[in-house]
Design a protein around this motif. Sequence first.
Motif, PDB file in Angstrom:
ATOM      1  N   ASP A 240     -48.779 -51.522  45.350  1.00  0.00           N
ATOM      2  CA  ASP A 240     -47.314 -51.534  45.368  1.00  0.00           C
ATOM      3  C   ASP A 240     -46.795 -50.837  46.621  1.00  0.00           C
ATOM      4  OD1 ASP A 240     -47.372 -52.700  42.806  1.00  0.00           O
ATOM      5  OD2 ASP A 240     -47.167 -50.749  41.811  1.00  0.00           O
ATOM      6  N   VAL A 241     -47.393 -49.695  46.952  1.00  0.00           N
ATOM      7  CA  VAL A 241     -46.986 -48.948  48.141  1.00  0.00           C
ATOM      8  C   VAL A 241     -47.233 -49.788  49.390  1.00  0.00           C
ATOM      9  CG1 VAL A 241     -47.452 -46.902  49.560  1.00  0.00           C
ATOM     10  CG2 VAL A 241     -47.300 -46.684  47.068  1.00  0.00           C
ATOM     11  N   ALA A 242     -48.358 -50.469  49.446  1.00  0.00           N
ATOM     12  CA  ALA A 242     -48.665 -51.319  50.595  1.00  0.00           C
ATOM     13  C   ALA A 242     -47.657 -52.464  50.711  1.00  0.00           C
ATOM     14  CB  ALA A 242     -50.082 -51.869  50.486  1.00  0.00           C
ATOM     15  N   ALA A 243     -47.297 -53.077  49.583  1.00  0.00           N
ATOM     16  CA  ALA A 243     -46.331 -54.177  49.602  1.00  0.00           C
ATOM     17  C   ALA A 243     -44.971 -53.694  50.097  1.00  0.00           C
ATOM     18  CB  ALA A 243     -46.206 -54.800  48.211  1.00  0.00           C
ATOM     19  N   VAL A 244     -44.546 -52.554  49.616  1.00  0.00           N
ATOM     20  CA  VAL A 244     -43.265 -51.984  50.038  1.00  0.00           C
ATOM     21  C   VAL A 244     -43.347 -51.535  51.495  1.00  0.00           C
ATOM     22  CG1 VAL A 244     -41.762 -49.980  49.723  1.00  0.00           C
ATOM     23  CG2 VAL A 244     -42.451 -51.332  47.750  1.00  0.00           C
ATOM     24  N   GLY A 245     -44.448 -50.890  51.855  1.00  0.00           N
ATOM     25  CA  GLY A 245     -44.608 -50.347  53.199  1.00  0.00           C
ATOM     26  C   GLY A 245     -44.606 -51.394  54.296  1.00  0.00           C
ATOM     27  N   ALA A 246     -44.888 -52.632  53.950  1.00  0.00           N
ATOM     28  CA  ALA A 246     -44.853 -53.707  54.946  1.00  0.00           C
ATOM     29  C   ALA A 246     -43.416 -54.077  55.317  1.00  0.00           C
ATOM     30  CB  ALA A 246     -45.592 -54.934  54.408  1.00  0.00           C
ATOM     31  N   HIS A 247     -42.439 -53.619  54.513  1.00  0.00           N
ATOM     32  CA  HIS A 247     -41.052 -54.025  54.734  1.00  0.00           C
ATOM     33  C   HIS A 247     -40.051 -52.873  54.650  1.00  0.00           C
ATOM     34  CE1 HIS A 247     -42.213 -58.246  54.633  1.00  0.00           C
ATOM     35  NE2 HIS A 247     -43.080 -57.854  53.704  1.00  0.00           N
ATOM     36  N   ALA A 248     -40.507 -51.665  54.405  1.00  0.00           N
ATOM     37  CA  ALA A 248     -39.617 -50.507  54.279  1.00  0.00           C
ATOM     38  C   ALA A 248     -40.302 -49.280  54.872  1.00  0.00           C
ATOM     39  CB  ALA A 248     -39.262 -50.266  52.811  1.00  0.00           C
ATOM     40  N   ALA A 249     -39.504 -48.277  55.173  1.00  0.00           N
ATOM     41  CA  ALA A 249     -40.020 -47.055  55.782  1.00  0.00           C
ATOM     42  C   ALA A 249     -40.753 -46.165  54.786  1.00  0.00           C
ATOM     43  CB  ALA A 249     -38.871 -46.274  56.414  1.00  0.00           C
ATOM     44  N   GLY A 250     -40.508 -46.359  53.493  1.00  0.00           N
ATOM     45  CA  GLY A 250     -41.147 -45.508  52.506  1.00  0.00           C
ATOM     46  C   GLY A 250     -41.066 -46.073  51.119  1.00  0.00           C
ATOM     47  N   ALA A 251     -41.925 -45.553  50.258  1.00  0.00           N
ATOM     48  CA  ALA A 251     -41.963 -45.936  48.851  1.00  0.00           C
ATOM     49  C   ALA A 251     -41.647 -44.706  48.008  1.00  0.00           C
ATOM     50  CB  ALA A 251     -43.336 -46.487  48.479  1.00  0.00           C
ATOM     51  N   ILE A 252     -40.820 -44.890  46.991  1.00  0.00           N
ATOM     52  CA  ILE A 252     -40.417 -43.802  46.105  1.00  0.00           C
ATOM     53  C   ILE A 252     -41.135 -44.005  44.777  1.00  0.00           C
ATOM     54  CG2 ILE A 252     -38.461 -42.714  44.947  1.00  0.00           C
ATOM     55  CD1 ILE A 252     -36.737 -43.853  47.306  1.00  0.00           C
ATOM     56  N   VAL A 253     -41.870 -42.985  44.355  1.00  0.00           N
ATOM     57  CA  VAL A 253     -42.714 -43.101  43.157  1.00  0.00           C
ATOM     58  C   VAL A 253     -42.361 -42.037  42.125  1.00  0.00           C
ATOM     59  CG1 VAL A 253     -44.628 -44.216  44.367  1.00  0.00           C
ATOM     60  CG2 VAL A 253     -44.536 -41.728  44.265  1.00  0.00           C
ATOM     61  N   GLY A 254     -41.077 -41.784  41.955  1.00  0.00           N
ATOM     62  CA  GLY A 254     -40.620 -40.700  41.095  1.00  0.00           C
ATOM     63  C   GLY A 254     -41.136 -40.751  39.677  1.00  0.00           C
ATOM     64  N   SER A 255     -40.946 -41.856  38.980  1.00  0.00           N
ATOM     65  CA  SER A 255     -41.368 -41.934  37.578  1.00  0.00           C
ATOM     66  C   SER A 255     -42.882 -41.847  37.446  1.00  0.00           C
ATOM     67  CB  SER A 255     -40.863 -43.226  36.937  1.00  0.00           C
ATOM     68  OG  SER A 255     -39.471 -43.208  36.848  1.00  0.00           O
ATOM     69  N   ALA A 256     -43.592 -42.510  38.331  1.00  0.00           N
ATOM     70  CA  ALA A 256     -45.061 -42.457  38.285  1.00  0.00           C
ATOM     71  C   ALA A 256     -45.547 -41.032  38.519  1.00  0.00           C
ATOM     72  CB  ALA A 256     -45.659 -43.416  39.303  1.00  0.00           C
ATOM     73  N   LEU A 257     -44.911 -40.316  39.425  1.00  0.00           N
ATOM     74  CA  LEU A 257     -45.294 -38.932  39.695  1.00  0.00           C
ATOM     75  C   LEU A 257     -44.996 -38.038  38.495  1.00  0.00           C
ATOM     76  CD1 LEU A 257     -46.392 -36.820  41.629  1.00  0.00           C
ATOM     77  CD2 LEU A 257     -44.105 -36.630  42.617  1.00  0.00           C
ATOM     78  N   VAL A 258     -43.864 -38.244  37.855  1.00  0.00           N
ATOM     79  CA  VAL A 258     -43.534 -37.462  36.656  1.00  0.00           C
ATOM     80  C   VAL A 258     -44.590 -37.700  35.580  1.00  0.00           C
ATOM     81  CG1 VAL A 258     -41.882 -37.261  34.742  1.00  0.00           C
ATOM     82  CG2 VAL A 258     -41.063 -37.282  37.107  1.00  0.00           C
TER      83      VAL A 258
END
Length: 163
Positions: A117-135
Motif C-alpha cells: 500500500d505504501v509503495a502504491a501511494v508513494g508512486a504518486h504522493a509524497a507520503g503515506a499516512i498509516v495512523g489507524s494501522a499504527l494505533v
Amino acid sequence: LHPPRAPGSDRRADRARETGVCGFIVPDLPFEESEVIRAALEAKGLGLIQLVTPSTPEHRLEILCDASRGFVYAVTITGITGGDAGLPKDLAGYLDKVAAVANIPVCAGFGIREASDVAAVGAHAAGAIVGSALVEVLERGEDPTGFLNALRGRRLPPPTPWC
C-alpha cells in the motif's frame, strides 16, 4: 484542540510548537468554519492541514489545497478510517490530480496497512499516512519502529519536519 479563543489556547499552541508539532488535522471542521482556528494557529507558526477526498469537486479541491499548510491530506477511500476495504483501483489518477493542483506535498491516508500500500501511494504522493494501522500495532503491544520500517521496505532516518 480546544477552540482558539478559549482560555489557555495561546499556551496550548505555544506548547504544541515547543514539542515539535507543526500542524493540526481537524477532520470534522468544515473549511467554511475554519477561519478563526486557522488564524490562531498561523499566528503561532502552526498550520491547519486540509483533507480532500476522491469526491471533492475540482473547484473545492483548489480551495482546500491552497488553504492547507505543510501538506494536503488526500483521503484515499470513501468511508471511515481503520477499515480494511483496500485501496481503490483509481488511486493513481486521484493522487496525480491532487498533486497537480497542490503547491505543497500531498500525503495519502486511509486504508494503508501494508508495504505494498505504501509503495502504491508513494508512486504518486509524497507520503503515506498509516495512523489507524499504527494505533493497532500499539494496541497489540508490538514494536512500532519495526512496523514502520517494514512498511518502508528498509530502515530510513526519521523524516525532517516541514515547519
